[in-house]
Design a protein around this motif. Structure first.
Motif, mmCIF file in Angstrom:
data_model
loop_
_atom_site.group_PDB
_atom_site.id
_atom_site.type_symbol
_atom_site.label_atom_id
_atom_site.label_comp_id
_atom_site.label_asym_id
_atom_site.label_seq_id
_atom_site.Cartn_x
_atom_site.Cartn_y
_atom_site.Cartn_z
ATOM 1 N N LEU A 5 0.815 -1.212 0.000
ATOM 2 C CA LEU A 5 0.000 0.000 0.000
ATOM 3 C C LEU A 5 0.848 1.262 0.000
ATOM 4 C CD1 LEU A 5 -2.841 -0.899 2.513
ATOM 5 C CD2 LEU A 5 -2.981 -0.733 0.035
ATOM 6 N N PHE A 6 2.032 1.187 0.581
ATOM 7 C CA PHE A 6 2.899 2.353 0.685
ATOM 8 C C PHE A 6 4.113 2.251 -0.227
ATOM 9 C CE2 PHE A 6 0.536 2.169 4.659
ATOM 10 C CZ PHE A 6 -0.039 3.428 4.649
ATOM 11 N N ALA A 7 4.012 1.412 -1.263
ATOM 12 C CA ALA A 7 5.109 1.275 -2.228
ATOM 13 C C ALA A 7 5.167 2.522 -3.097
ATOM 14 C CB ALA A 7 4.887 0.041 -3.091
ATOM 15 N N VAL A 8 6.355 3.061 -3.268
ATOM 16 C CA VAL A 8 6.531 4.247 -4.104
ATOM 17 C C VAL A 8 7.058 3.829 -5.471
ATOM 18 C CG1 VAL A 8 6.918 5.806 -2.169
ATOM 19 C CG2 VAL A 8 8.854 4.667 -3.213
ATOM 20 N N LYS A 9 6.785 4.647 -6.457
ATOM 21 C CA LYS A 9 7.264 4.391 -7.803
ATOM 22 C C LYS A 9 8.477 5.284 -8.032
ATOM 23 C CE LYS A 9 4.927 3.413 -12.017
ATOM 24 N NZ LYS A 9 3.804 3.722 -12.913
ATOM 25 N N PRO A 10 9.621 4.726 -8.401
ATOM 26 C CA PRO A 10 10.817 5.543 -8.603
ATOM 27 C C PRO A 10 10.618 6.553 -9.746
ATOM 28 C CG PRO A 10 11.365 3.204 -8.564
ATOM 29 C CD PRO A 10 9.883 3.308 -8.588
ATOM 30 N N VAL A 11 11.283 7.686 -9.618
ATOM 31 C CA VAL A 11 11.161 8.750 -10.622
ATOM 32 C C VAL A 11 11.631 8.264 -11.986
ATOM 33 C CG1 VAL A 11 11.890 11.081 -11.234
ATOM 34 C CG2 VAL A 11 11.410 10.530 -8.860
ATOM 35 N N ASP A 12 12.677 7.455 -12.025
ATOM 36 C CA ASP A 12 13.170 6.934 -13.301
ATOM 37 C C ASP A 12 12.085 6.130 -14.027
ATOM 38 O OD1 ASP A 12 15.594 8.075 -12.703
ATOM 39 O OD2 ASP A 12 16.414 6.218 -11.852
ATOM 40 N N ARG A 13 11.325 5.350 -13.261
ATOM 41 C CA ARG A 13 10.252 4.556 -13.872
ATOM 42 C C ARG A 13 9.085 5.440 -14.323
ATOM 43 N NH1 ARG A 13 6.945 -0.149 -10.944
ATOM 44 N NH2 ARG A 13 5.544 -0.616 -12.646
ATOM 45 N N LEU A 14 8.792 6.488 -13.545
ATOM 46 C CA LEU A 14 7.750 7.429 -13.954
ATOM 47 C C LEU A 14 8.099 8.099 -15.276
ATOM 48 C CD1 LEU A 14 6.944 9.180 -10.563
ATOM 49 C CD2 LEU A 14 5.374 7.800 -11.910
#
Length: 117
Positions: A5-14
């Protein structure tokens, strides 16, 4: 191991997700449209709603009240611009929340934006 639920998406992947041609946004709103939208929001909220409520409570200090509100808005805009420059993708507050606070809070913010609009 962190909760999903609190997993973040890395900026590189965004950024990589937005480089795909099929997922890019088409520019449909021009400078004149954005200017008209901004002026409409300022006139609609600032003059017709807030001014009528604020005069009763502040009296002659209404000018100082609006100056303080303007300074507050300027600082808020600077903070939002700083975040937007660090995560260079489209997506508003949802994308910024996903990259910094996690999927669950981004989901809540996304629904808040839907309800607001």
């Amino acid at each position: 191991m962190a909760s999903p639920l609190f997993a973040v998406k890395p900026v590189d992947r965004l950024v990589a997700d937005t480089e795909d041609e099929s997922s890019q946004l088409k520019r449909a709103v021009g400078l004149l449209d954005l200017t008209a939208l901004g002026i409409g929001a300022i006139i609609g909220t600032g003059i017709f709603v807030i001014l009528g409520e604020a005069i009763g409570g502040s009296g002659p200090a209404i000018v100082l009240s609006f100056a303080l509100a303007g300074v507050t808005c300027a600082f808020s805009a600077l903070a939002y611009a700083e975040m937007a420059s660090s995560i260079p993708v489209s997506g508003s507050a949802y994308t910024y929340a996903y990259a910094t606070m996690g999927e669950f809070l981004a989901w809540i913010i996304g629904w808040d934006l839907v309800l607001e609009y």
